[in-house]
Scaffold this active site. Structure first.
Site, short mmCIF file in Angstrom:
data_model
loop_
_atom_site.label_atom_id
_atom_site.label_comp_id
_atom_site.label_asym_id
_atom_site.label_seq_id
_atom_site.Cartn_x
_atom_site.Cartn_y
_atom_site.Cartn_z
N GLU A 191 0.82 -1.22 0.00
CA GLU A 191 0.00 0.00 0.00
C GLU A 191 0.86 1.26 0.00
O GLU A 191 0.36 2.35 0.29
CB GLU A 191 -0.93 0.02 1.22
N HIS B 15 -3.45 2.64 8.52
CA HIS B 15 -4.46 1.95 7.71
C HIS B 15 -4.78 0.63 8.37
O HIS B 15 -3.87 -0.15 8.69
CB HIS B 15 -3.93 1.73 6.30
N HIS C 274 -7.90 -2.78 8.96
CA HIS C 274 -9.04 -3.53 8.47
C HIS C 274 -10.04 -3.73 9.61
O HIS C 274 -10.58 -4.82 9.80
CB HIS C 274 -8.59 -4.87 7.91
N TYR D 143 -20.58 13.24 18.21
CA TYR D 143 -19.92 14.51 17.91
C TYR D 143 -18.44 14.36 17.56
O TYR D 143 -17.82 15.27 16.98
CB TYR D 143 -20.08 15.50 19.07
N HIS E 186 -12.93 -2.63 2.44
CA HIS E 186 -11.49 -2.69 2.68
C HIS E 186 -11.12 -2.34 4.12
O HIS E 186 -10.58 -3.17 4.83
CB HIS E 186 -10.77 -1.76 1.68
N TYR F 53 -10.03 21.64 23.05
CA TYR F 53 -10.00 20.50 23.96
C TYR F 53 -8.56 20.12 24.35
O TYR F 53 -7.65 20.22 23.55
CB TYR F 53 -10.67 19.31 23.29
#
Length: 243
Positions: free
Chosen positions: A104, A122, A124, A143, A184, A239
């Protein structure tokens, strides 16, 4: 992408023919690389421990200057050592290590070239992947949607490791720090590995909440309006601790 351990033939073939991908002429690790690699490995292992990936599926990267450190293809994360550091330049030429980078890699590099990302995660993740098969945009169930820049889009499906997938994902990421990838998984980016990982975890959690609420017979979950998300986004900007 599905880089299960021991099934990396196609994945490795995708990068084996590129100049330098077997470590030819690779440079020595520079300042900060050892620390960044250690954090990358710890983050990759955390994706497994937290159930966001199985085996060697998914991938993690972090940018150090103009070098992108990335998990290698088909190597279990618990086997990675400091000697396994794997890095490429922004054109994808391998400059550190001899292990083949994740298949990837085009996806990660596209994000670095197009955004201000310093880290990409990334996965799964089960609930997020399930949601990617159902909708074109993750319903605004909470939110924390605002923390990802707004309603999270689902990138159109394309075969893993291809320029088409990278292009589809970039379109889904426009104005966002995370997206789903159809059939994916997830992709998030941030100013560091900690932030990128936290965004992945939040995205998976929101998908789980929506699937859970949607499963109650005869009821539909209440969703937040864009105005409500905008207000939450303003509050989220202040925050945490300052200084």
């Amino acid at each position: 992408m599905a880089e299960q351990g021991g099934t990396g033939q196609e994945a490795e073939g995708a990068v084996r023919g590129a100049p330098g991908t077997r470590g030819e002429g690779c440079m020595r690790p520079g300042e900060g690389v050892a620390e960044a690699w250690a954090e990358l490995v710890a983050t990759a292992r955390r994706t497994v421990a937290d159930g966001l990936v199985v085996g060697t599926s998914g991938n993690v990267s972090v940018r150090v200057g103009d070098t992108v450190l990335v998990t290698p293809s088909g190597v279990p994360y618990d086997r990675l050592t400091p000697a396994d550091v794997t890095g490429v330049d922004l054109e994808g030429r391998q400059v550190l290590g001899t292990l083949v980078p994740t298949s990837e890699l085009p996806l990660h590099l596209a994000v670095y070239r197009t955004t201000d990302a310093r880290a990409v995660v990334h996965t799964h993740a089960v609930h997020a992947t399930a949601v990617s098969t159902l909708v074109d945009e993750v319903p605004a169930i909470h939110y924390m949607t605002a923390a990802l820049g707004g309603p999270v889009r689902v990138a159109a499906y394309a075969t893993y490791g291809t320029p088409e997938l990278a292009g589809n994902t970039l379109r889904a990421l426009d104005g966002r720090t995370g997206c789903l990838m159809r059939n994916h998984g997830t992709l998030t980016h941030g100013a560091g590995l900690g932030q990128a990982y936290d965004r992945t975890a939040q995205l998976e959690w929101m998908c789980r909440v929506w699937l859970t609420a949607s499963s109650v017979p005869g009821l539909a979950p209440a969703l937040l309006s864009r105005e409500q998300l905008a207000e939450a986004g303003e509050r989220l900007r202040g925050y945490g601790q300052r200084g």
